[in-house]
Design a protein around this motif. Structure first.
Motif, PDB file in Angstrom:
ATOM      1  N   LEU A  38     -19.996 -11.323  -4.383  1.00  0.00           N
ATOM      2  CA  LEU A  38     -20.879 -12.316  -3.771  1.00  0.00           C
ATOM      3  C   LEU A  38     -19.571 -12.254  -2.335  1.00  0.00           C
ATOM      4  CD1 LEU A  38     -22.540 -14.986  -4.480  1.00  0.00           C
ATOM      5  CD2 LEU A  38     -20.556 -15.668  -5.542  1.00  0.00           C
ATOM      6  N   SER A  39     -20.601 -12.826  -1.595  1.00  0.00           N
ATOM      7  CA  SER A  39     -20.176 -12.935   0.525  1.00  0.00           C
ATOM      8  C   SER A  39     -21.183 -14.193   0.834  1.00  0.00           C
ATOM      9  CB  SER A  39     -19.939 -11.530   0.642  1.00  0.00           C
ATOM     10  OG  SER A  39     -19.933 -12.143   1.950  1.00  0.00           O
ATOM     11  N   PRO A  40     -20.732 -15.549   0.155  1.00  0.00           N
ATOM     12  CA  PRO A  40     -21.607 -16.419   1.357  1.00  0.00           C
ATOM     13  C   PRO A  40     -20.276 -16.756   2.499  1.00  0.00           C
ATOM     14  CG  PRO A  40     -20.422 -17.711  -0.699  1.00  0.00           C
ATOM     15  CD  PRO A  40     -20.178 -16.342  -0.567  1.00  0.00           C
ATOM     16  N   ASN A  41     -20.795 -18.014   3.623  1.00  0.00           N
ATOM     17  CA  ASN A  41     -20.072 -17.887   4.430  1.00  0.00           C
ATOM     18  C   ASN A  41     -18.826 -19.491   4.062  1.00  0.00           C
ATOM     19  OD1 ASN A  41     -21.332 -20.177   5.166  1.00  0.00           O
ATOM     20  ND2 ASN A  41     -22.900 -19.492   6.602  1.00  0.00           N
ATOM     21  N   HIS A  42     -18.406 -20.140   4.592  1.00  0.00           N
ATOM     22  CA  HIS A  42     -17.368 -21.077   4.100  1.00  0.00           C
ATOM     23  C   HIS A  42     -18.387 -22.199   4.099  1.00  0.00           C
ATOM     24  CE1 HIS A  42     -18.012 -22.056   8.264  1.00  0.00           C
ATOM     25  NE2 HIS A  42     -17.361 -23.361   8.100  1.00  0.00           N
ATOM     26  N   PHE A  46     -13.690 -26.603   5.667  1.00  0.00           N
ATOM     27  CA  PHE A  46     -14.001 -25.813   4.692  1.00  0.00           C
ATOM     28  C   PHE A  46     -13.797 -24.839   5.063  1.00  0.00           C
ATOM     29  CE2 PHE A  46     -17.445 -28.772   3.351  1.00  0.00           C
ATOM     30  CZ  PHE A  46     -16.721 -29.075   1.874  1.00  0.00           C
ATOM     31  N   LEU A  47     -12.989 -24.127   6.392  1.00  0.00           N
ATOM     32  CA  LEU A  47     -12.229 -23.317   7.322  1.00  0.00           C
ATOM     33  C   LEU A  47     -10.650 -22.965   6.502  1.00  0.00           C
ATOM     34  CD1 LEU A  47     -13.776 -22.937  10.403  1.00  0.00           C
ATOM     35  CD2 LEU A  47     -13.875 -21.629   8.669  1.00  0.00           C
ATOM     36  N   MET A 105      -8.465 -24.780   1.323  1.00  0.00           N
ATOM     37  CA  MET A 105      -9.412 -25.141   1.135  1.00  0.00           C
ATOM     38  C   MET A 105     -10.315 -23.320   0.759  1.00  0.00           C
ATOM     39  SD  MET A 105     -11.242 -28.107   0.399  1.00  0.00           S
ATOM     40  CE  MET A 105     -12.655 -27.501   0.043  1.00  0.00           C
ATOM     41  N   LEU A 106     -10.314 -22.722   1.440  1.00  0.00           N
ATOM     42  CA  LEU A 106     -10.989 -21.190   0.588  1.00  0.00           C
ATOM     43  C   LEU A 106     -10.484 -20.525  -0.363  1.00  0.00           C
ATOM     44  CD1 LEU A 106     -10.872 -20.076   4.634  1.00  0.00           C
ATOM     45  CD2 LEU A 106     -12.991 -19.971   3.192  1.00  0.00           C
ATOM     46  N   MET A 107      -9.375 -20.787  -1.028  1.00  0.00           N
ATOM     47  CA  MET A 107      -8.319 -20.810  -1.642  1.00  0.00           C
ATOM     48  C   MET A 107      -9.110 -21.259  -3.252  1.00  0.00           C
ATOM     49  SD  MET A 107      -6.054 -18.571  -1.279  1.00  0.00           S
ATOM     50  CE  MET A 107      -5.137 -17.372   0.071  1.00  0.00           C
ATOM     51  N   TYR A 108      -9.191 -22.698  -2.384  1.00  0.00           N
ATOM     52  CA  TYR A 108      -9.715 -23.310  -3.904  1.00  0.00           C
ATOM     53  C   TYR A 108     -11.316 -23.356  -3.976  1.00  0.00           C
ATOM     54  CZ  TYR A 108     -12.153 -27.625  -5.640  1.00  0.00           C
ATOM     55  OH  TYR A 108     -12.506 -28.347  -6.596  1.00  0.00           O
ATOM     56  N   MET A 109     -12.061 -22.136  -2.993  1.00  0.00           N
ATOM     57  CA  MET A 109     -13.619 -22.448  -3.417  1.00  0.00           C
ATOM     58  C   MET A 109     -13.267 -20.974  -4.247  1.00  0.00           C
ATOM     59  SD  MET A 109     -15.924 -24.089  -0.452  1.00  0.00           S
ATOM     60  CE  MET A 109     -15.170 -22.920   0.555  1.00  0.00           C
ATOM     61  N   ALA A 140     -15.518 -16.745   6.528  1.00  0.00           N
ATOM     62  CA  ALA A 140     -15.108 -17.913   7.438  1.00  0.00           C
ATOM     63  C   ALA A 140     -14.760 -18.220   8.835  1.00  0.00           C
ATOM     64  CB  ALA A 140     -13.796 -18.433   6.977  1.00  0.00           C
ATOM     65  N   SER A 141     -15.910 -17.998  10.173  1.00  0.00           N
ATOM     66  CA  SER A 141     -15.821 -17.581  11.442  1.00  0.00           C
ATOM     67  C   SER A 141     -14.427 -16.900  11.820  1.00  0.00           C
ATOM     68  CB  SER A 141     -16.166 -19.425  11.372  1.00  0.00           C
ATOM     69  OG  SER A 141     -16.959 -19.445  12.802  1.00  0.00           O
ATOM     70  N   TYR A 142     -14.254 -18.063  13.058  1.00  0.00           N
ATOM     71  CA  TYR A 142     -13.540 -17.255  13.665  1.00  0.00           C
ATOM     72  C   TYR A 142     -11.783 -17.219  12.865  1.00  0.00           C
ATOM     73  CZ  TYR A 142     -11.896 -21.895  14.305  1.00  0.00           C
ATOM     74  OH  TYR A 142     -10.939 -23.329  13.531  1.00  0.00           O
ATOM     75  N   LYS A 143     -11.563 -17.938  11.850  1.00  0.00           N
ATOM     76  CA  LYS A 143     -10.607 -17.114  10.871  1.00  0.00           C
ATOM     77  C   LYS A 143     -10.972 -15.808  10.217  1.00  0.00           C
ATOM     78  CE  LYS A 143      -8.884 -21.716  11.314  1.00  0.00           C
ATOM     79  NZ  LYS A 143      -8.256 -22.418   9.806  1.00  0.00           N
ATOM     80  N   GLY A 144     -12.044 -15.185  10.327  1.00  0.00           N
ATOM     81  CA  GLY A 144     -12.279 -14.197   9.348  1.00  0.00           C
ATOM     82  C   GLY A 144     -12.480 -14.237   8.214  1.00  0.00           C
ATOM     83  N   CYS A 145     -11.907 -13.667   6.696  1.00  0.00           N
ATOM     84  CA  CYS A 145     -12.774 -13.637   5.912  1.00  0.00           C
ATOM     85  C   CYS A 145     -11.676 -14.200   4.574  1.00  0.00           C
ATOM     86  CB  CYS A 145     -13.990 -12.792   5.643  1.00  0.00           C
ATOM     87  SG  CYS A 145     -13.064 -11.468   5.780  1.00  0.00           S
TER      88      CYS A 145
END
Length: 413
Positions: free
Chosen positions: A182-186, A206-207, A211-215, A236-241
């Protein structure tokens, strides 16, 4: 013909682009399926590139130069012609360098498994961008139509943005049982989980890693995959994924990041299609890494890096010896090597911090024990314990290396 490895069921769209200064770019090759296919193609040169399969809908007005560009990829390509319909066209209006509004100019036509040649249906990994209900239908039909003697394929699903609302969470949960990735963006992940309360809410929060870990934990609390051993990748945009399984979570950096002072990277021209290209590169990485989702995400990050460097899809050219050149620059494998080195350095820094914390904790406990026994830590005590302390530190270092590097990088690295 040998069966393909990889196949995307998503759209090919011809975009007109209106830039912030009011100028137009006409007939730009675009669409989620196109970007995903380019993300795959970066890693497979001819003749192996023929193991990439793509079917697309083309109307009576499909531009010949775009058809030539697709044919130049030297992949397994099937055009579904419509003599009485226009091609799928869109208008992308940039209100600023980072914000765009997209609308269809002609009715979209979705590709379904019944549109695919039989060999495409036998692919090892499938990609689609669609609603939860369509994801379930695609998978059911592919499993029905493909060779039953083959092992089950891997399904990589990007929820289509307009379906990522909290009201669709339950249908998404049902579809997640059938997909492997499953691959949504943030922003899509937050909306699907009901964390965004209004359209104007600041979504950059959410970046954060927290928050990424929580989601990711929220998604992993449901079943992903037929056996429950799937993964979620939150782009996660410029943060990567963030790549997350039940056993492990890891942030994989973007290849092009913002500078330390927050200024946009000059290599990043347009992020349209970067997430789709990531998924295509990730699929190629799964094959190259023996299904290691963390290593595969590095391939995805590199594919995305080529996609953001211009409007539209990456440019494929050839030197005088016939060697491929992407975007007139370094090869995908050169970037992959550099990205792996960056990840290794990050792991080393993390190891140093953990080792320092562990040593400080042991020394603090030792001092506490000595005082409780009425013994001051004098020179004799240090001499008697220095060997044991050194042995403990070496053992701790080895343990930390094992924890962080086991199954992380391939032997060739």
């Amino acid at each position: 013909m040998t069966d393909p490895y990889l196949c995307s069921l998503s759209q090919c769209i011809i975009d007109d682009i209106k830039l912030p200064d009011g100028t137009f770019r006409k007939d730009v090759l675009s669409g989620g399926g196109v970007y995903a296919t380019y993300g795959m193609r970066l890693w497979f040169s001819p003749p192996e590139s023929l193991r990439i399969a793509y079917s697309f809908h083309a109307g009576y007005d499909f531009p010949i130069n775009i058809l030539e560009k697709l044919l130049s990829l030297n992949i397994s390509l099937t055009q579904i012609w419509h003599s009485n319909l226009p091609s799928i066209r869109g208008l992308a209006t940039f209100t600023s360098a980072d914000q765009r509004i997209f609308v269809y100019q002609t009715p979209p036509i979705g590709t379904v498994p019944a549109d695919l040649p039989s060999s495409y249906l036998n692919s090892k990994i499938f990609h689609f961008i669609c609603s939860p209900s369509w994801a379930s239908q695609h998978i059911t039909e592919i499993l029905k139509l493909r060779d039953k003697q083959l092992p089950p394929p891997i399904f990589v699903w990007e929820p289509v943005p307009n379906s990522t609302i909290k009201e669709n969470l339950q249908s998404c949960v049902e579809a997640m049982k059938m997909v492997n990735v499953l691959s949504p963006n943030h922003e899509e992940a937050a909306a699907l989980l009901g964390l965004i309360s209004g359209e104007d809410e600041e979504v950059d929060r959410f970046l954060s890693e927290e928050m990424l870990m929580y989601m990711a934990d929220k998604f992993l609390s449901y079943q992903i995959g037929p056996q429950g051993n799937g993964c979620v990748i939150i782009r996660a945009s410029y943060k990567g994924c963030l790549v997350a399984t039940k056993e492990k979570k890891e942030i994989i950096p973007a290849y092009w990041t913002i500078s330390r002072d927050g200024i946009k990277n000059p290599h990043v021209i347009d992020v349209t299609g970067a997430g789709n290209a990531f998924c295509g590169g990730f699929m190629a990485g799964l094959l190259r890494s023996n299904n290691d989702v963390f290593e595969a995400a590095l391939y995805g990050s590199v594919s995305a890096s080529f996609t953001v460097e211009q409007l539209g899809a990456p440019r494929l050219e050839f030197d005088q010896n016939g060697n491929e050149i992407w975007n007139s620059g370094e090869s995908p494998y050169e970037r992959l090597h550099k990205l792996k080195q960056r990840v290794k350095e990050k792991i080393k820094e993390r190891l140093k911090v953990k080792l320092k914390e562990r040593i400080q904790g042991k020394l603090k406990n030792k001092d506490t024990n000595h005082h409780q026994n009425g013994i001051e830590t004098g020179e004799m005590d240090k001499d008697n314990n220095i060997g044991k302390d050194s042995s403990d530190i070496i053992s701790d270092g080895r343990d930390l290396i094992d924890e962080n590097f086991r199954d992380r990088m391939s032997p060739a690295d």
